[in-house]
Enzyme design. Structure first.
Site, PDB file in Angstrom:
ATOM      1  N   SER A  83       1.107  -2.139   0.005  1.00 38.48           N
ATOM      2  CA  SER A  83      -0.053   0.022  -0.353  1.00 38.48           C
ATOM      3  C   SER A  83       0.775   1.402   0.368  1.00 38.48           C
ATOM      4  O   SER A  83       1.742   1.846  -1.444  1.00 38.48           O
ATOM      5  CB  SER A  83      -1.064  -0.439   1.166  1.00 38.48           C
ATOM      6  OG  SER A  83      -1.913   0.913   1.510  1.00 38.48           O
ATOM      7  N   ASP A 107      11.974   5.434  -8.222  1.00 38.64           N
ATOM      8  CA  ASP A 107      12.012   6.125  -9.482  1.00 38.64           C
ATOM      9  C   ASP A 107      12.964   7.863  -9.831  1.00 38.64           C
ATOM     10  O   ASP A 107      13.292   7.594 -10.335  1.00 38.64           O
ATOM     11  CB  ASP A 107      10.403   7.048 -10.017  1.00 38.64           C
ATOM     12  CG  ASP A 107       9.502   5.848 -10.072  1.00 38.64           C
ATOM     13  OD1 ASP A 107       9.890   4.445 -10.532  1.00 38.64           O
ATOM     14  OD2 ASP A 107       8.393   6.355 -11.035  1.00 38.64           O
ATOM     15  N   LYS A 125      -0.366  -3.646  -4.421  1.00 40.64           N
ATOM     16  CA  LYS A 125      -1.639  -3.244  -4.430  1.00 40.64           C
ATOM     17  C   LYS A 125      -0.916  -1.548  -5.513  1.00 40.64           C
ATOM     18  O   LYS A 125      -0.943  -0.668  -4.652  1.00 40.64           O
ATOM     19  CB  LYS A 125      -1.642  -2.737  -3.134  1.00 40.64           C
ATOM     20  CG  LYS A 125      -3.367  -3.032  -2.593  1.00 40.64           C
ATOM     21  CD  LYS A 125      -4.025  -3.925  -3.138  1.00 40.64           C
ATOM     22  CE  LYS A 125      -5.383  -3.974  -2.596  1.00 40.64           C
ATOM     23  NZ  LYS A 125      -5.966  -4.808  -3.137  1.00 40.64           N
TER      24      LYS A 125
END
Length: 491
Positions: free
Chosen positions: A324, A335, A349
């Site tokens: 989550s 990233d 998820k």
């Protein structure tokens, strides 16, 4: 008036129902129709899962002609059965069944309906302190799955592991029951016990757990040589503030390398995940993207990154229990190359739910969008792969031996191998890891029983099993070979 809460689900959520005229309680990350709402921390006294929730507000008043025709038919069926069925009927039960049928038709494990009573129970669970077993659960398909046990919780000490599937509570099947009803069964008074039947690796095990008061600590800081380790147990109110304060303190202490330990962190408030990422990611950089159909919106950092955080080398530690909001944060950091990620693949998820609350206090939750990382990676069902994999010791993945099973000399069973591997790790030397209960295992068990003040009979019984499981869990927590391996790389 009814309320609506838009929620993002990175593990599982609970949503609230709404009538056509509803007031919204939401947190706006930017001025647009994309709204993020705090995820609901479902701490089932066994703790359910905590999930950040996001949503788009696309509500229009009224129904079109086709919708009105369908609803008229539903109303006619409802009225006919309520008035003319040969047995007494409950108007409330008929209405609930109709709603349940609509939700079930979605074939979506993350969409659900809760009655007023179930909603009340759910709301009682949304707190930092509660009585339970300390395990977060979610509904996955037709199964109830453990997202992760909390650190040092009764569930963890009993041997509950991430992705264990719960099939029974106190010997009774929970098949087909809603998550909230199962939560109620797992809950109870402090000091009482609950037995969960779990499936792991194709085998079923009964695990008896003593309920206790659970306090969820948000951030814990420890100094290991020249490295600061921040254990983040959950994304709850003020988690980002706690972490920022701890980082400032560590920086003053001369720490320039830090580890953010998100292992078995099931998530929490998305708002806190975004704020926590903003400690490291500069203003106006995208932290997470929300997507529904052709609509996509970037949620961006609102402040400059912390100057202390910029001065630090950051590592993130994850495992299959990291879910989550943990994945939202980790995905953004990865990233932007703000941190190297170590450990094992995360839970995975990446879908979003909206919650609606009706005037009678009942709740509806339904999936309405997905979330992506800043570089548009969709991790749902896939998880985040670490930059550097660090395997957990084999004994930490052993199946829990059912508490109602007894083994003795001459038996041949897969669980016998578990005993041998576990006892060997605990210092009781056994030369083989076969499935045969041999004299060598019997001697090792007698030594184990004697050392732990148990009946010395060489039989693997319930009391021996409890102590065996407890010591393996304590060993895993004490040694933490995964963290130690990472610290060796960093120090």
């Amino acid at each position: 008036m009814s309320e609506s809460k838009d929620t993002t689900e990175v593990n599982q959520e609970v949503n609230e129902k709404a009538s056509s005229q509803s007031t919204k309680k939401q947190i706006n990350f930017k001025r647009s129709h994309f709204i993020i709402i705090l995820i609901v921390t479902i701490l089932v006294t066994a703790m359910i899962a905590v999930f950040a929730t996001i949503g788009i507000s696309h509500w229009t008043s009224g129904l079109n002609s086709d919708q009105r025709d369908e609803m008229k038919k539903v109303e006619q069926v409802y009225q006919t059965l309520d008035d003319e069925y040969y047995k007494d009927t409950s108007s409330e039960e008929l209405g609930t069944a109709a709603i349940d049928g609509m939700v079930k038709k979605l074939d979506d494990p993350y969409s659900d309906y809760m009655t007023k009573k179930e909603t009340k129970s759910f709301n009682e669970d949304v707190s930092g302190d509660f009585v339970g077993i300390g395990a977060e659960m979610q509904k996955k398909g037709n199964q109830i799955q453990i997202t992760s046990p909390m650190k040092q919780s009764p569930a963890e000490k009993a041997g509950i592991q991430p992705k264990d599937v719960v099939t029974k509570v106190n010997g009774k099947s929970i098949k087909g029951q809603p998550l909230e009803a199962i939560v109620k069964k797992v809950r109870g008074k402090q000091g009482t016990k609950v037995t969960l039947t779990i499936e792991r690796g194709g085998q079923a095990h009964d695990i008896t757990i003593k309920r206790d008061k659970i306090h969820v600590k948000s951030v814990e800081y420890q100094k290991h040589g020249d490295v600061g380790v921040f254990t983040i147990n959950k994304f709850q109110n003020s988690t980002s503030g706690e972490l920022k304060s701890a980082i400032i303190k560590a920086h003053k202490d001369g720490i320039r390398k830090i580890v953010l330990d998100l292992r078995n962190n099931p998530g929490g408030l998305l708002d806190e995940a975004v704020k926590m990422a903003n400690i490291f990611i500069d203003k106006n950089e995208t932290v997470v993207q929300l997507e529904k159909g052709k609509h996509k919106e970037a949620i961006k950092a609102s402040n400059d990154a912390s100057k202390e955080a910029k001065d630090m080398d950051v590592s993130i530690l994850v495992n299959k229990g990291s879910a989550s909001a943990s994945e939202v944060f980790t995905g953004a950091m990865k990233d932007y190359n703000k941190a190297k990620v170590y450990g094992s693949k995360t839970f995975g998820k990446g879908i979003v739910q909206t919650t609606r609350e009706f005037e009678d206090g009942s709740l509806l939750k339904f999936t309405n969008m997905k979330w992506l990382t800043p570089k548009s990676h969709y991790i749902h069902g896939k998880g985040i792969t670490p930059d550097k994999k660090i395997e957990e010791p084999a004994y930490q993945s052993l199946n829990v031996i059912p508490s109602n099973k007894t083994y003795q000399l001459g038996d041949d069973d897969k669980n016998v191998k578990t005993m041998k591997v576990g006892l060997n790790v605990l210092g009781y030397h056994i030369n083989n890891h076969s499935t045969e209960f041999d004299s060598e295992l019997e001697d090792a068990l007698k030594s184990f029983q004697k050392k732990n003040n148990l009946d010395v009979n060489g039989t693997f019984n319930k009391s021996t099993n409890e102590k065996f499981t407890q010591q393996l869990v304590e060993k895993a927590n004490k040694e933490d070979t995964v963290l130690n391996e990472l610290l060796k790389k960093l120090n």
